[in-house]
Design a protein around this motif. Structure first.
Motif, mmCIF file in Angstrom:
data_model
loop_
_atom_site.group_PDB
_atom_site.id
_atom_site.type_symbol
_atom_site.label_atom_id
_atom_site.label_comp_id
_atom_site.label_asym_id
_atom_site.label_seq_id
_atom_site.Cartn_x
_atom_site.Cartn_y
_atom_site.Cartn_z
ATOM 1 N N UNK A 7 -6.594 12.038 3.837
ATOM 2 C CA UNK A 7 -7.949 11.489 3.921
ATOM 3 C C UNK A 7 -8.385 11.432 5.374
ATOM 4 N N UNK A 8 -9.679 11.619 5.597
ATOM 5 C CA UNK A 8 -10.226 11.475 6.947
ATOM 6 C C UNK A 8 -11.458 10.580 6.877
ATOM 7 N N UNK A 9 -11.645 9.785 7.912
ATOM 8 C CA UNK A 9 -12.797 8.889 7.943
ATOM 9 C C UNK A 9 -13.069 8.441 9.367
ATOM 10 N N UNK A 10 -14.287 8.045 9.584
ATOM 11 C CA UNK A 10 -14.641 7.448 10.870
ATOM 12 C C UNK A 10 -14.500 5.926 10.795
ATOM 13 N N UNK A 11 -14.481 5.402 9.570
ATOM 14 C CA UNK A 11 -14.433 3.948 9.345
ATOM 15 C C UNK A 11 -13.133 3.560 8.648
ATOM 16 N N UNK A 12 -12.044 3.525 9.386
ATOM 17 C CA UNK A 12 -10.774 3.144 8.779
ATOM 18 C C UNK A 12 -10.721 1.634 8.625
ATOM 19 N N UNK A 13 -10.485 1.196 7.403
ATOM 20 C CA UNK A 13 -10.298 -0.222 7.123
ATOM 21 C C UNK A 13 -8.971 -0.389 6.393
ATOM 22 N N UNK A 14 -8.503 -1.610 6.336
ATOM 23 C CA UNK A 14 -7.265 -1.866 5.602
ATOM 24 C C UNK A 14 -7.451 -1.529 4.131
ATOM 25 N N UNK A 15 -8.655 -1.802 3.590
ATOM 26 C CA UNK A 15 -8.929 -1.466 2.188
ATOM 27 C C UNK A 15 -8.846 0.037 1.948
ATOM 28 N N UNK A 16 -9.392 0.833 2.891
ATOM 29 C CA UNK A 16 -9.358 2.284 2.699
ATOM 30 C C UNK A 16 -7.933 2.815 2.799
ATOM 31 N N UNK A 17 -7.143 2.278 3.695
ATOM 32 C CA UNK A 17 -5.742 2.699 3.812
ATOM 33 C C UNK A 17 -4.966 2.309 2.560
ATOM 34 N N UNK A 18 -5.197 1.095 2.072
ATOM 35 C CA UNK A 18 -4.523 0.631 0.862
ATOM 36 C C UNK A 18 -4.896 1.500 -0.335
ATOM 37 N N UNK A 19 -6.179 1.813 -0.453
ATOM 38 C CA UNK A 19 -6.622 2.650 -1.571
ATOM 39 C C UNK A 19 -6.040 4.054 -1.453
ATOM 40 N N UNK B 280 -0.972 11.495 1.435
ATOM 41 C CA UNK B 280 0.151 11.789 2.329
ATOM 42 C C UNK B 280 -0.115 11.295 3.740
ATOM 43 N N UNK B 281 -1.393 11.249 4.138
ATOM 44 C CA UNK B 281 -1.726 10.868 5.504
ATOM 45 C C UNK B 281 -3.192 10.470 5.575
ATOM 46 N N UNK B 282 -3.564 9.958 6.749
ATOM 47 C CA UNK B 282 -4.912 9.455 6.980
ATOM 48 C C UNK B 282 -5.301 9.826 8.398
ATOM 49 N N UNK B 283 -6.418 10.514 8.567
ATOM 50 C CA UNK B 283 -6.926 10.883 9.888
ATOM 51 C C UNK B 283 -8.137 10.030 10.221
ATOM 52 N N UNK B 284 -8.172 9.507 11.430
ATOM 53 C CA UNK B 284 -9.329 8.745 11.888
ATOM 54 C C UNK B 284 -10.126 9.632 12.836
#
Length: 141
Positions: free
Chosen positions: A89-101, A108-112
């Motif tokens: 996932x990639x986002x400009x608005x990383x929140x704890x909720x988005x990481x948890x979801x 597999x990973x998260x790009x900010x």
């Protein structure tokens, strides 16, 4: 950023993002190091691509209009159960909720954003390495 030593392709990546610049960045960066890259401008277009392409990795923007990245992954899991590739996932608005979801959906990973070329290449490449006792870190601490 140098091309791989051999000329074989490293795999196929599907990247869905509503931002034209991000799609161009994903395509240019990953093609430069040997990936085949297909892009989609929203979740629906990504799902359509997946009817004919079997990617090694999928990159989904969280905040796409109409169908979000999360909704797109839910649809992939429901409608393409045979497709078991890593999703970033990639986002400009990383929140704890988005990481948890993202974790709950099996990302597999998260790009900010903004993301640099080396980080993108590292994350995609890490998703393709054989899995051992370690894991791909989901978010930067």
């Amino acid at each position: 950023m140098e091309p791989p030593a051999d000329s074989r392709r490293r795999g196929t990546v599907v990247a869905a993002d509503d931002d034209d610049d991000m799609r161009r960045f994903y395509k240019a960066t990953l093609q430069a190091v040997g990936f085949n890259v297909f892009t989609a401008n929203d979740g629906d277009a990504c799902l359509t691509l997946l009817n004919r392409i079997r990617p090694a990795v999928i990159i989904l923007d969280v905040d796409m209009p109409r169908v979000t990245g999360f909704q797109t992954l839910e649809s992939i899991r429901r409608n393409h159960p045979h497709l078991n590739c890593p999703v970033i996932f990639s986002t400009i608005h990383q929140t704890m909720d988005s990481v948890t979801r993202a974790k709950a959906l099996g990302a597999a990973s998260f790009l900010v954003k903004p993301v640099d070329a080396d980080t993108l290449i590292d994350r995609v490449s890490a998703c393709l390495r054989p899995k051992g006792p370690s894991y791909v870190r989901l978010a930067d601490d």
